[in-house]
Write a protein that holds these residues in place. Structure first.
Motif, short mmCIF file in Angstrom:
data_model
loop_
_atom_site.label_atom_id
_atom_site.label_comp_id
_atom_site.label_asym_id
_atom_site.label_seq_id
_atom_site.Cartn_x
_atom_site.Cartn_y
_atom_site.Cartn_z
N GLN A 184 59.25 33.55 54.25
CA GLN A 184 58.93 34.96 54.46
C GLN A 184 59.55 35.50 55.75
OE1 GLN A 184 54.71 35.42 54.29
NE2 GLN A 184 54.53 34.64 52.19
N SER A 199 57.68 44.91 48.08
CA SER A 199 57.37 45.08 49.49
C SER A 199 57.48 46.55 49.83
CB SER A 199 58.32 44.25 50.37
OG SER A 199 59.66 44.64 50.16
N ASP A 258 56.14 28.25 52.93
CA ASP A 258 56.04 29.61 52.41
C ASP A 258 56.22 30.64 53.51
OD1 ASP A 258 55.58 28.45 49.97
OD2 ASP A 258 53.39 28.64 50.09
N THR A 259 55.59 30.38 54.66
CA THR A 259 55.74 31.32 55.78
C THR A 259 57.17 31.34 56.29
OG1 THR A 259 53.45 30.81 56.38
CG2 THR A 259 54.79 31.95 58.01
#
Length: 1519
Positions: free
Chosen positions: A134, A73, A130-131
């Motif tokens: 995150q 990232s 998944d979101t």
């Protein structure tokens, strides 16, 4: 159950991975942007290692790491604010909308009486999961997502890359140690740094890049840096330039970034914006990174990974201008493909970079950190146990107070300092978990869990419990059971003690995946249900849906709980604004209640589905939902179903009105009706006149043709196609035309419907449509007809088309076009078609085209009854008291009104548990006076009782499975059975058989008449008949003129004083499956009739046989769309046993030098005949043999055992044996001729060379041709034959010709039959062909011998090689020989010890080529005493004395074709006895020259057949 795309282990591995920060210089970022990617985006698809990696634990044990995923990232990325996080979660679910139930990918499970169609996957849940991981905020109680390393990236184009690396390293150090920013969080104080030199191979200097990289290796070490080369321009090769540039490159290369980059814009509307039901299909995306540069520095001062991220200078999310700018930037970025110029080599370099970074840099750093943490903890362990434990045990007190500055209190229980042992232990466990050292991780978590619990640090304790359970599961060790109670405790601590539902949700997501992988679906469902709450409707809806799927995956699926929780999930989806998901949830729950007598629940769900559909403005779905109230298989009374029908008609009318007003439906177009059901796949189309049954009238039998009454399966259809192929090949000189397609007259689901069928103008076209009524009330269809579209085309010639008019249809209600439609196509109208309650019945609708062109059958149009009370009394014979339906719009123009009549629901009983459609319920209501009036002059669709509409006939073609793409996906072909082409007029043939037999004896011959009639409008010619049994019938090949009117079957000839008849010759006829019909003048005019004789013969096997006839004919006037026509007929004939004949041909073994040549080459034919008729069968008394004929181009036949002109009778179960001698013809006949020799046992000779005797003889020689295989190579691709191989095969064929016979026998007989009509005489004939010497032949097929399977052995057997040449029977009769010697010899052995006798050996060459002969008389192996066995099985007599050949013991010589040679030999005897002088071996093979003794290996020669023993008696003459 809906399965996730990842297993539980894969999901956990992908959820946790080493976090790495990336810091790029502006020039490096600029190089990446040329491919429309940032550096992080470019390397992200390759950050998962595909190979194994290794790391050592503190005990120096090597651990293998599989599928390590590195999470990279941007270093300046921030966590999204809570409002943005919630929006991202909502968008992730709303952007992944479900498909309809009919078209979605689903799993089918059967539970008892429930057949469920469930979603095979829930991608919206996976997207939410998944979101969620995150956007989950970072916490200080765990270090799993803290940054472990930093990657510094500088481009090779930088003026001073080393200085830039130093600046980036200092910037990272300042951000970690001096910055007050909350994010990012770092794992260790000394963060590992990895330096990457990014080199653009299209623009950069390779030598400079290598020089810089050498300096980097000297400064940072070989394992601390990497040179990454990428491409940023299109390749300049000619091939790629000509291929179209970058678009061609991106089209051919894979796109690994598609699954990592979001393809849809984040919706910036309010949560209520999704209520309209219109799915967002915008493919725009937000930029993943916005760089703001200060003018003085020239470098990025602040990097924001997301425009809505949390930062000190947070942008104003409510600003419209800001959002528009971000959206515009995202659109500009989304229009360009990602990775535009990256080649496959670049992909490999990126994978190598990720692998080198992980294996040489990151993992060794983690290994050193683990070792350091372990050593620190080991040094503290003694102090911790001795001091702190003792003070706490004896003096009590607070542990936090004892630690002093090492721990700080908070509401969650405690926050420890970085130097505390608990933090070090947690870091050790997290590092071990990230590198898959799960055993050491579990030990660390388990130890830390006790300390956190004692300190009441519940946030830390919950995290340790969670990770300890994950470590045990990831170990996969059977010795350690998975502690599910750890997860339960962690969820409870997170949710209740710490009030942190985010981490409780994460723990639930991880725990349920583990429980599902262990098949503990009940426990998983309970955890899902416990996490539902009022604080998040979206999360509760998703978890309830997953709990419902868990109930269906249990060992005993609980389908009712599944339905109940799906309804709860639908309710929460509706509250969260996810109405599409709510609609889907109710639709899934409907499957359980549908048709299970839960009428109230079913009606309620249908009504709710209709309400949701209406709220989403999906009026068609609303109509479908309300239609289920009508067509659903419920137990409603007929009266209630009538009310449902009226209710549905009202909703249907509302949809029609809206559609017409909005312009989505053209005025005058008939709407689609739901009732009755149409089974489209069962639709059949008949292209010819349907045959009427029965087909037999008196003595006349008409051809069966094709009828809708006969089922047509695939084998039957393929049988007719094969026969037509044969006929077309014969008509086109052995090849199929390129435009040929088989003629299929009845099209159904078994036929090939990929091409448009062809019908003929003026002939009927019948379409059978199958209707099914699902209701308990009758349905009345009025004015039922086919609707079609037609394009008139005049076909002027091959490929020539003249389009005369525009498209004509009877679907349009305009009066002018209706009159034109009636002229081009006559359409049958069924005034009334009644379907009883729950009845399925076909309707046959007829069209008669009057012009040539292209026809398209669209469907059926009819008027559907409204379900009045009178209709409940309708029977299948008619209706009484029913209101007359309105006139059909296809017969006269409709009435145009100024205002559409409204159909209001009649006063009926409202279904229990439902809400009537009134204005108070805010549902579908008729327009009031205040509503805007519809436009005037719109045609009316609905009367008071009837609805005029249509149903389309949509037939799905077969699934394609020829290519790899078709096998990997679901692709269906086209079905064109409803798209016929109307061709110009053609002849039409009708065939009738007069006195056609239905029962025959095997071999019986009868004569019948066939009548051909042309009922078409054109003259036909080239009439042929194709049959799979051409040996069954004949139209006469060599039929003399006088026999056409003869009442006898066979033609007879006088004997003229000859004893056995004379030889007759005839032309050889090659019989095929296709036979020409000898029409007078070869044509048949329209309306003309021709009658021809036909002979039939019963097949050789008894039983019931189906004989197929396919009559092929063409038009004298060539048609551009139809080259020929066919007519089918199947005759059923039963045959009974009669005679069985068997024969064998043998060569005379006698060889003489002085004998005549004919006697030398003669054959002996043994013929046996058996009466197979049973004795108790009184219908047939006896068989009389009239004549035995031989047909051969080489041989003639003479009797040996019997005399001519004698009476030969065979009674039941009797048999006779005859012997004949076959001699070669004195004068050879022509190649295309065959000679018939007759042995007459009657007063008159039957002419076997003419019809029907010769016809059936030639047909007995017929062998079906092998069907060409698609795998056979074409002649153009075949390799040229080897000359040596060809010569060897030719030589072998010449030798094998010596054993060929080429002789056929015909036995003509008659029998006396007694039946109901009296006694009469029948005649017949049998045939058999003798191919080889000593090879028996039979008129009956011999059963195949049963091959015994070898015993099963468990040891390897030795393979034995069989000499193929020595066992070849065809080469063992090349020569014949005779041993001549005196029968007895007397010799005085007392005075002379040796007796010498002269022996002559006569050898004759029976082949047509020169042979080399080798005579072997080896006394050690061949000669010796003879073992005599008498025919009456007397005891064997053994003689031990031997003799010796003193001359001619080993002779070798050449023998010409047909030559006979005599050899003189001498045998010497030393004592009296009986000796066998013919026990010698003669080998024969191809010779090299006359009289030459060749040194030939005996293995190359064939051993000849030995003669019978030739005995010589040698006695002692004592006188």
């Amino acid at each position: 159950m809906a399965k996730c795309s990842q297993t539980a282990r894969e999901f956990i591995q992908n959820a946790f991975g080493p976090a790495v920060a990336v810091q790029c210089s502006p020039d490096a970022e600029q190089v990446c942007q040329k491919n429309n990617l940032s550096f992080v985006e470019m390397v992200r698809p390759f950050c998962k290692l595909t190979t194994e990696a290794h790391v050592r634990d503190p005990t120096n044990q090597v651990h293998v790491i599989h599928n390590l995923r590195i999470i990279m990232s941007e270093m300046g990325s921030q966590q999204p604010v809570p409002a943005m996080a919630r929006k991202m979660l909502n968008d992730a679910v709303s952007n992944t909308q479900p498909q309809t139930v009919e078209g979605s990918r689903a799993d089918f499970i059967t539970v008892g009486e429930y057949n469920l169609q469930l979603n095979s996957s829930t991608p919206w849940f996976e997207a939410y999961r998944d979101t969620f991981l995150q956007v989950l905020p970072l916490s200080d109680h765990e270090y799993l997502r803290h940054l472990v390393a930093c990657v510094c990236v500088v481009s090779s184009k930088h003026t001073d890359p080393m200085a830039e690396f130093t600046r980036l390293s200092q910037q990272q150090h300042e951000l970690q140690h001096t910055s007050q920013a909350k994010y990012p969080k770092w794992f260790t104080p000394n963060t590992y740094k990895y330096y990457v030199l990014l080199h653009d191979v299209a623009e950069g200097d390779d030598s400079r890049a290598e020089e810089i990289f050498k300096g980097m290796k000297s400064s940072y070490g070989q394992n601390g840096c990497h040179l990454l080369k990428v491409n940023s321009r299109p390749l300049t090769s000619a091939k790629e330039n000509s291929a179209g540039g970058p678009e061609t490159m991106t089209g051919n290369l894979p796109d690994p970034w598609s699954q990592f980059l979001n393809k849809k814009d984040v919706e910036h509307d309010s949560p209520d914006s999704g209520q309209s039901g219109h799915s967002t299909e915008n493919t725009d995306t937000f930029p993943d990174k916005v760089a703001e540069s200060e003018p003085d520095q020239g470098v990025t001062a602040e990097v924001i990974s997301h425009p809505l991220e949390q930062s000190d200078d947070e942008p104003d999310l409510s600003s419209t201008d800001t959002m528009n700018q971000l959206n515009e930037a995202a659109r500009r970025k989304g229009n360009v493909p990602h990775g535009l110029y990256l080649t496959l080599s670049d992909h490999d370099r990126l994978r190598i970079f990720a692998h080198e970074f992980a294996v040489r840099g990151l993992l060794p750093h983690i290994e050193r950190t683990i070792r350091t943490l372990n050593e620190q903890l080991a040094s503290r362990k003694g102090l911790h146990r001795s001091f702190f434990s003792a003070t706490k045990k004896w003096f009590g007190g607070n542990k936090q107070a004892e630690k002093g500055s090492g721990v700080q209190s908070n509401n969650g229980g405690g926050i420890y300092s970085e130097a505390s042992a608990e933090v070090q232990l947690r870091k050790l466990g997290d590092l071990c978990f990230l590198v898959q050292m799960y055993d050491l991780a579990y030990t660390s978590y388990h130890t830390a869990k006790r300390d956190y619990t004692n300190d009441h640090a519940w946030m830390h304790a919950a995290g340790s419990l969670e990770m300890a359970a994950l470590s045990v599961f990831m170990q996969g060790s059977p010795q350690r059971q998975y502690p599910s109670h750890y997860m339960d405790s962690a969820i409870q601590m997170y949710n209740q003690t710490c009030k942190n539902p985010q981490f409780a949700t994460r723990t639930t997501l991880l725990s349920t995946e583990i429980l599902k992988s262990m098949s503990l679906f009940g426990d998983a469902a309970m955890q899902f249900i416990k996490m539902t709450s009022e604080d998040s409707d979206l999360r509760s809806a998703l978890l309830l849906e997953q709990a419902a799927h868990c109930f269906t995956s249990m060992k005993m699926p609980m389908v009712r709980k599944y339905a109940f929780h799906m309804i709860l999930a639908g309710h929460r989806f509706s509250k969260a604004g996810q109405r599409k998901h709510a609609l889907r949830s109710y639709s899934q729950a409907m499957q359980i209640y549908k048709g299970k007598s839960w009428t109230l629940a079913e009606d309620h769900i249908n009504f709710t589905i209709g309400r949701q559909s209406f709220n989403l403005k999906q009026l068609e779905n609303a109509v479908s939902a309300f239609r289920h109230l009508l067509i659903n298989e419920s137990k409603q009374t007929p009266t209630q179903q009538t009310a449902f029908l009226r209710e549905y008609l009202f909703v249907f009318k509302h949809w029609l009105t809206t559609s017409v007003n909005e312009g989505t439906m053209v005025p005058g177009t008939l709407p689609q009706l739901p009732l009755p059901y149409i089974r489209s796949a069962d639709t059949r189309v008949l292209l010819c006149q349907e045959s009427q049954f029965p087909t037999t009238t008196g003595s006349r039998t008409r051809a069966t043709s094709v009828s809708l009454e006969q089922p047509l399966d695939r084998p039957t259809l393929q049988k007719w196609i094969d026969l037509e192929d044969l006929a077309v090949r014969v008509a086109n000189d052995g090849s199929l035309p390129a435009s040929y397609r088989p003629t299929v007259q009845c099209l159904g689901k078994c036929s090939n419907n990929s091409h448009r069928p062809v019908c003929v103008v003026g002939e009927t076209l019948t379409v059978e449509v199958v209707f099914s009524n699902p209701l308990r009330i009758p349905l009345v269809l009025s004015d039922l007809l086919l609707i079609w579209r037609f394009v008139p085309i005049k076909y002027s010639g091959p490929g020539g088309e003249d389009k005369q008019h525009d498209m004509i249809t009877n679907e349009n209600v305009e009066p002018g076009k209706m009159s034109l439609a009636g002229e081009v196509l006559h359409t049958q109208v069924i005034k009334e078609f009644v379907l009883a309650a729950q009845e399925t019945k076909p309707a046959r609708l007829i069209l008669v085209p009057q012009q040539t062109g292209e026809l398209r059958i669209l469907g059926v149009a009819y008027s559907l009854g409204g379900g009045s009370s009178q209709q409940q009394q309708v029977s299948t014979s008619g209706i009484a008291g029913l209101q007359t339906p309105p006139p059909s719009p296809h017969t006269q123009p409709p009435t145009v009104v100024t205002q559409q009549p409204m159909l209001s629901p009649s006063p009926t009983v409202t279904p229990p548990g439902t809400t009537p459609l009134t204005s108070s319920s805010n549902q579908l209501v008729p327009p009031t006076s205040g509503s805007p009036k519809p436009p005037p002059k719109k045609p009316s669709y609905i009367s008071s009782v009837y609805v005029r509409g249509k149903q389309e006939l949509e037939i799905q073609g077969p699934r394609l499975n020829s290519t790899k793409q078709e096998r990997c996906s679901t692709i269906y072909g086209s079905d064109r059975r409803l798209d016929p082409i109307v061709a110009p007029p053609m002849p039409l043939l009708e065939v009738s058989f007069l006195n056609f037999p239905t029962a025959l004896l095997c071999g019986e011959v009868q004569q019948t008449l066939v009548e051909f009639t042309n009922t078409g409008k054109c003259t036909l010619h080239r009439l042929r008949v194709a049959s799979s049994n051409p040996e069954f019938f004949s139209f006469g090949i060599t039929q003399p003129e006088e026999q056409r009117t003869s009442k006898y079957i066979y033609k007879t000839l006088p004997l003229d004083g000859e004893e056995c008849g004379k030889a007759l010759s005839a032309k050889m006829c090659n019989v095929t499956n296709v036979i020409d019909v000898p029409l007078p003048d070869g044509t048949l005019a329209p309306g003309a009739t021709a009658c021809l004789p036909m002979w039939v013969r019963g097949v050789n096997t008894s039983g019931v046989h189906e004989i197929d006839f396919l009559f092929y004919y063409e038009s004298l006037e060539k048609s551009p769309k139809m080259s020929h026509r066919v007519l089918h007929h199947t005759a059923v004939v039963q045959t009974s046993n009669s005679l069985c004949i068997r024969a064998v041909a043998q060569r005379s073994r006698l060889a003489r030098v002085s004998s005549h040549q004919d006697d030398t080459n003669c054959l002996v034919i043994n013929l046996g005949m058996e009466n197979l008729n049973q004795i108790h069968d009184s219908n047939i008394t006896e068989f009389t043999i009239l004549q035995v004929s031989a047909a051969s181009p080489v041989w003639t036949l003479t009797p040996i055992s019997t005399q001519c002109n004698i009476d030969m009778r065979i009674n039941g179960k009797e048999s006779i044996l005859m012997c004949f001698k076959a001699q070669k013809l004195k004068t050879p006949c022509a190649e295309d001729e065959v000679v018939f020799t007759n042995i007459v046992y009657n007063k008159e000779q039957i002419d076997s060379s003419v019809t029907p005797c010769s016809d059936f003889y030639f047909r007995s020689l017929y062998t079906p041709p092998p069907r060409p295989s698609p795998s056979d190579p074409s002649p153009a691709l075949e390799q040229p034959p080897d000359e040596a191989k060809v010569a060897e095969d030719q030589s072998k064929a010449e030798l094998q010709a010596a054993t060929k016979v080429q002789l056929s026998l015909m036995v003509i007989w008659k029998a006396f039959v007694v039946d109901d009509t009296g006694s009469h005489v029948i005649t017949g004939q049998h045939h058999l062909t003798l191919d080889r010497l000593d090879k028996p032949a039979s008129s009956l097929a011999e059963p195949e011998p049963v091959v015994e399977q070898p015993p099963i052995t468990f040891t390897k057997q030795e393979e034995t090689t069989v000499d193929q040449g020595a066992g070849d029977e065809n080469l063992s009769q090349l020569v014949k020989y005779t041993v001549n010697h005196p029968k007895e010899s007397k010799h005085p052995f007392t005075t002379d010890r040796l007796c010498v006798a002269g022996v002559s050996l006569v050898v004759h060459n029976c082949s047509g080529c020169e042979l080399y002969i080798q005579v072997e008389t080896d006394p050690t192996s061949q000669n010796g005493a003879l073992m005599l066995k008498s025919p009456v099985h007397q005891p064997a007599i053994s003689y031990l004395n031997t003799f010796t050949w003193i001359s001619g013991a080993a002779l070798g010589f050449s023998l010409a074709a047909g030559e006979t040679r005599q050899l003189t030999m001498e045998a010497c005897f030393c004592r009296p006895g009986v000796y066998n002088l013919s026990n010698i071996n003669i080998f024969a093979g191809r010779g090299a020259g006359k009289g030459s003794q060749l040194d030939v290996n005996l293995e190359q020669l064939a051993l000849q057949k030995q003669n019978a023993p030739s005995l010589m008696v040698v006695s002692n003459n004592c006188g």
